[in-house]
Motif scaffolding. Sequence first.
Motif, PDB file in Angstrom:
ATOM      1  N   ILE A 349       0.850  -1.201   0.000  1.00 57.14           N
ATOM      2  CA  ILE A 349       0.000   0.000   0.000  1.00 57.14           C
ATOM      3  C   ILE A 349       0.881   1.245   0.000  1.00 57.14           C
ATOM      4  CG2 ILE A 349      -2.120   1.040   0.899  1.00 57.14           C
ATOM      5  CD1 ILE A 349      -2.747  -1.474   2.429  1.00 57.14           C
ATOM      6  N   GLY A 350       1.895   1.263  -0.879  1.00 55.73           N
ATOM      7  CA  GLY A 350       2.681   2.472  -1.062  1.00 55.73           C
ATOM      8  C   GLY A 350       3.564   2.800   0.126  1.00 55.73           C
ATOM      9  N   THR A 351       3.676   4.089   0.429  1.00 53.87           N
ATOM     10  CA  THR A 351       4.610   4.520   1.474  1.00 53.87           C
ATOM     11  C   THR A 351       3.909   5.231   2.628  1.00 53.87           C
ATOM     12  OG1 THR A 351       5.089   6.538   0.217  1.00 53.87           O
ATOM     13  CG2 THR A 351       6.597   4.684  -0.097  1.00 53.87           C
ATOM     14  N   GLY A 352       2.601   5.037   2.773  1.00 55.68           N
ATOM     15  CA  GLY A 352       1.917   5.568   3.963  1.00 55.68           C
ATOM     16  C   GLY A 352       2.357   4.816   5.208  1.00 55.68           C
ATOM     17  N   ARG A 353       2.214   5.427   6.352  1.00 51.60           N
ATOM     18  CA  ARG A 353       2.669   4.823   7.601  1.00 51.60           C
ATOM     19  C   ARG A 353       1.983   3.480   7.859  1.00 51.60           C
ATOM     20  NH1 ARG A 353       1.983   4.220  13.199  1.00 51.60           N
ATOM     21  NH2 ARG A 353      -0.189   4.896  13.278  1.00 51.60           N
ATOM     22  N   ILE A 354       2.766   2.474   8.259  1.00 52.12           N
ATOM     23  CA  ILE A 354       2.192   1.189   8.659  1.00 52.12           C
ATOM     24  C   ILE A 354       1.529   1.372  10.019  1.00 52.12           C
ATOM     25  CG2 ILE A 354       2.677  -1.206   9.317  1.00 52.12           C
ATOM     26  CD1 ILE A 354       4.971  -1.210   7.285  1.00 52.12           C
ATOM     27  N   THR A 355       0.228   1.111  10.041  1.00 48.63           N
ATOM     28  CA  THR A 355      -0.535   1.325  11.280  1.00 48.63           C
ATOM     29  C   THR A 355      -0.816   0.013  12.012  1.00 48.63           C
ATOM     30  OG1 THR A 355      -2.599   1.166  10.032  1.00 48.63           O
ATOM     31  CG2 THR A 355      -1.671   3.373  10.316  1.00 48.63           C
ATOM     32  N   GLY A 356      -0.432  -1.090  11.401  1.00 57.19           N
ATOM     33  CA  GLY A 356      -0.701  -2.400  11.978  1.00 57.19           C
ATOM     34  C   GLY A 356      -0.845  -3.389  10.839  1.00 57.19           C
ATOM     35  N   PHE A 357      -1.457  -4.528  11.126  1.00 60.61           N
ATOM     36  CA  PHE A 357      -1.576  -5.568  10.096  1.00 60.61           C
ATOM     37  C   PHE A 357      -3.003  -6.118  10.032  1.00 60.61           C
ATOM     38  CE2 PHE A 357       2.909  -5.326  10.926  1.00 60.61           C
ATOM     39  CZ  PHE A 357       3.494  -5.565   9.693  1.00 60.61           C
ATOM     40  N   PHE A 358      -3.392  -6.514   8.840  1.00 62.29           N
ATOM     41  CA  PHE A 358      -4.587  -7.338   8.669  1.00 62.29           C
ATOM     42  C   PHE A 358      -4.146  -8.774   8.934  1.00 62.29           C
ATOM     43  CE2 PHE A 358      -5.448  -3.707   5.796  1.00 62.29           C
ATOM     44  CZ  PHE A 358      -6.676  -3.301   6.316  1.00 62.29           C
ATOM     45  N   THR A 359      -4.837  -9.447   9.849  1.00 58.12           N
ATOM     46  CA  THR A 359      -4.368 -10.766  10.285  1.00 58.12           C
ATOM     47  C   THR A 359      -5.201 -11.912   9.700  1.00 58.12           C
ATOM     48  OG1 THR A 359      -5.599 -10.458  12.346  1.00 58.12           O
ATOM     49  CG2 THR A 359      -3.260  -9.927  12.380  1.00 58.12           C
ATOM     50  N   MET A 399      -5.722 -18.696   1.432  1.00 56.80           N
ATOM     51  CA  MET A 399      -6.636 -19.743   0.959  1.00 56.80           C
ATOM     52  C   MET A 399      -6.016 -21.137   1.117  1.00 56.80           C
ATOM     53  SD  MET A 399      -9.208 -17.959   0.366  1.00 56.80           S
ATOM     54  CE  MET A 399     -10.360 -19.114  -0.386  1.00 56.80           C
ATOM     55  N   GLN A 400      -4.718 -21.178   1.426  1.00 54.81           N
ATOM     56  CA  GLN A 400      -4.064 -22.458   1.747  1.00 54.81           C
ATOM     57  C   GLN A 400      -3.969 -22.658   3.254  1.00 54.81           C
ATOM     58  OE1 GLN A 400      -3.112 -25.010  -0.066  1.00 54.81           O
ATOM     59  NE2 GLN A 400      -3.572 -24.143  -2.076  1.00 54.81           N
ATOM     60  N   GLY A 401      -4.576 -21.740   4.026  1.00 49.07           N
ATOM     61  CA  GLY A 401      -4.570 -21.888   5.477  1.00 49.07           C
ATOM     62  C   GLY A 401      -3.282 -21.446   6.144  1.00 49.07           C
ATOM     63  N   VAL A 402      -2.389 -20.816   5.398  1.00 53.37           N
ATOM     64  CA  VAL A 402      -1.106 -20.380   5.964  1.00 53.37           C
ATOM     65  C   VAL A 402      -1.313 -19.046   6.691  1.00 53.37           C
ATOM     66  CG1 VAL A 402       1.228 -19.581   5.390  1.00 53.37           C
ATOM     67  CG2 VAL A 402       0.246 -21.556   4.184  1.00 53.37           C
ATOM     68  N   PRO A 403      -0.795 -18.923   7.923  1.00 56.32           N
ATOM     69  CA  PRO A 403      -0.903 -17.644   8.634  1.00 56.32           C
ATOM     70  C   PRO A 403      -0.338 -16.521   7.756  1.00 56.32           C
ATOM     71  CG  PRO A 403      -0.012 -19.326  10.090  1.00 56.32           C
ATOM     72  CD  PRO A 403      -0.068 -19.930   8.717  1.00 56.32           C
ATOM     73  N   ASN A 404      -1.115 -15.454   7.597  1.00 51.56           N
ATOM     74  CA  ASN A 404      -0.683 -14.417   6.658  1.00 51.56           C
ATOM     75  C   ASN A 404      -0.996 -13.038   7.188  1.00 51.56           C
ATOM     76  OD1 ASN A 404      -3.400 -13.420   5.079  1.00 51.56           O
ATOM     77  ND2 ASN A 404      -3.545 -15.522   5.805  1.00 51.56           N
ATOM     78  N   LEU A 405      -0.182 -12.083   6.750  1.00 50.88           N
ATOM     79  CA  LEU A 405      -0.332 -10.686   7.168  1.00 50.88           C
ATOM     80  C   LEU A 405      -0.322  -9.794   5.938  1.00 50.88           C
ATOM     81  CD1 LEU A 405       2.389 -10.522  10.007  1.00 50.88           C
ATOM     82  CD2 LEU A 405      -0.102 -10.732  10.328  1.00 50.88           C
ATOM     83  N   VAL A 406      -1.120  -8.733   5.999  1.00 54.84           N
ATOM     84  CA  VAL A 406      -1.001  -7.639   5.034  1.00 54.84           C
ATOM     85  C   VAL A 406      -0.780  -6.377   5.847  1.00 54.84           C
ATOM     86  CG1 VAL A 406      -2.118  -6.285   3.223  1.00 54.84           C
ATOM     87  CG2 VAL A 406      -2.575  -8.737   3.398  1.00 54.84           C
ATOM     88  N   ALA A 407       0.304  -5.663   5.552  1.00 54.79           N
ATOM     89  CA  ALA A 407       0.536  -4.406   6.263  1.00 54.79           C
ATOM     90  C   ALA A 407      -0.604  -3.448   5.952  1.00 54.79           C
ATOM     91  CB  ALA A 407       1.867  -3.807   5.838  1.00 54.79           C
ATOM     92  N   ASN A 408      -1.211  -2.920   7.011  1.00 53.36           N
ATOM     93  CA  ASN A 408      -2.236  -1.890   6.836  1.00 53.36           C
ATOM     94  C   ASN A 408      -1.515  -0.547   6.905  1.00 53.36           C
ATOM     95  OD1 ASN A 408      -4.613  -0.499   6.669  1.00 53.36           O
ATOM     96  ND2 ASN A 408      -5.203  -0.847   8.808  1.00 53.36           N
ATOM     97  N   GLN A 409      -1.739   0.302   5.925  1.00 49.28           N
ATOM     98  CA  GLN A 409      -0.999   1.552   5.863  1.00 49.28           C
ATOM     99  C   GLN A 409      -1.948   2.732   5.713  1.00 49.28           C
ATOM    100  OE1 GLN A 409       2.031  -0.630   2.915  1.00 49.28           O
ATOM    101  NE2 GLN A 409       2.682   1.448   3.384  1.00 49.28           N
ATOM    102  N   GLU A 410      -1.508   3.865   6.211  1.00 52.21           N
ATOM    103  CA  GLU A 410      -2.279   5.076   5.947  1.00 52.21           C
ATOM    104  C   GLU A 410      -2.376   5.229   4.438  1.00 52.21           C
ATOM    105  OE1 GLU A 410      -0.311   8.209   8.077  1.00 52.21           O
ATOM    106  OE2 GLU A 410      -1.166   7.571  10.012  1.00 52.21           O
ATOM    107  N   SER A 411      -3.536   5.638   3.978  1.00 52.57           N
ATOM    108  CA  SER A 411      -3.789   5.741   2.544  1.00 52.57           C
ATOM    109  C   SER A 411      -2.805   6.705   1.874  1.00 52.57           C
ATOM    110  CB  SER A 411      -5.237   6.198   2.355  1.00 52.57           C
ATOM    111  OG  SER A 411      -5.547   6.283   1.008  1.00 52.57           O
TER     112      SER A 411
END
Length: 493
Positions: A349-359, A399-411
């Motif tokens: 999500i570009g270079t906005g500040r990482i505010t946490g993660f989608f888990t 979708m394979q059940g693997v623990p995954n993260l997406v960095a949530n960032q300021e828009s």
Amino acid sequence: MRANVLRSVTLATALAAGSTASLSAQSDDASRLVGALLGDTPMVRDLQTLTDEIGGRPTGSPANLRAFDWALERFREAGVEARKESFQMPGLWLERSARATVKGKGVTFSPKVAALPFSTGTPAGGLTAPLVDAGKGAEADYAALGTKAKGAFVLIETDELLDLDGLFREYTEAGHIERRAIAAGAAGLVYMSSRPGNTLARHNASLGFANRHPMMMMERDAAARALRLLREGTPLTLSAALDIQSGPAYQTHNVIGEIRGSTRPDEIVVIGAHLDSWDLGTGALDNGANSAMVIDIARQIHRLGLKPVRTIRFALWNGEEQGLNGSFGYTLTHAAELDRHVMASSYDIGTGRITGFFTGGRADMAPVLERALAPVAALGPFAHINIPIVGTDNYDFMMQGVPNLVANQESANYGPNYHARSDEFGRADLRQLRLNAAVAAATTWGFATLDLSLRRHSAQQVDSLVRNTDLADQMKSFNVYDAWTAGKRGLRP
Ligand SMILES: [Zn+2]
């Protein structure tokens, strides 16, 4: 309070591990790594080279192959083992050129247009058809047009895209707008660009490779002019010439860097970003910035001589923009190892500040994140959102059940520059990118070193995630739902 919680968690972990010495070594390592990434590293120079010298790098183009060679060289130059891993793209789609002319009684102008990815081409001499006002492309708009839509180019008015919410709205609505246009018998579809002035962007045709119609985006100013003329009663025609290079399935590759784990090398942590981009701009925010970041984290771990407990893979995915293909290919190639994938993360999500993660619907991720992020607590606060996210390279891991993260960032400025002519080096927030690199490094290092017990989810658990969240709707928006129900992609019970 936050710090106290973290301290007691840390202490409990140390006692469980039976060794406070090794724990403090781990957190010393994390602090050194974070410090290195906050320093003067080659990351910014890499981003500049990637964007200014290689430029836009759509999958299947010569620039795309150059970018992957370049990335392989960056890993090797840093002393990090790296390799190309091939996978299959479902097809080839590249725009060679796009031209358009609007004509009415006493008026002619030639707006800039860009083909939507997966648009068909037109005959070489172009395709001429009436240009009609289809409003916002709602059911009522097509009803008002009646038979006038048949055989015409329907022009869709859009709102200006200001932020991430607007982007998600654009994606959600596009599928319906395009289905209605096809049902009305339109010859083709023209979106008013959702970016200001004459900035164009590539918004995927919602049917992906299955699309059979010419679709394009017209610069906002010219589309507004056409709509004013039409609404004042001046009939218009559009002549469009879209020259598209398309082809069948073919093989291409990701680049994967790897630092082997010291004591649990068969357990794997993935940090990934897609290196492919669209081609109107040079793909700085999407996703050169995070690709340069992934390379730099590998470089600094190696330079400092740090030894993770688990193996870390630094994935530069290809084919993301055409349907998350490179990471999908990885999950096929490494199917036998997925049980031992402890975590796969995506930064996109570009270079906005990482505010946490989608888990990704896994409550067991947050406590590990809390511990992993302790060395960068000053860059917080961080808040994690436990919902599944479709739209980047966590998808096939999820979708394979693997623990995954997406960095949530300021828009930040991600939305307006998304897939646009304006996605250039100068739009990247270089200071924030550095801070994000520290956060991403701490997260990766934490999952690669901490004691944890994250298990791969079963097909039943994946199915229940689909049933109990809006995941199915997201999958439909991104054109990946049918592949799941057909058992071609993801775990099925
Ligand atoms: Zn992206």
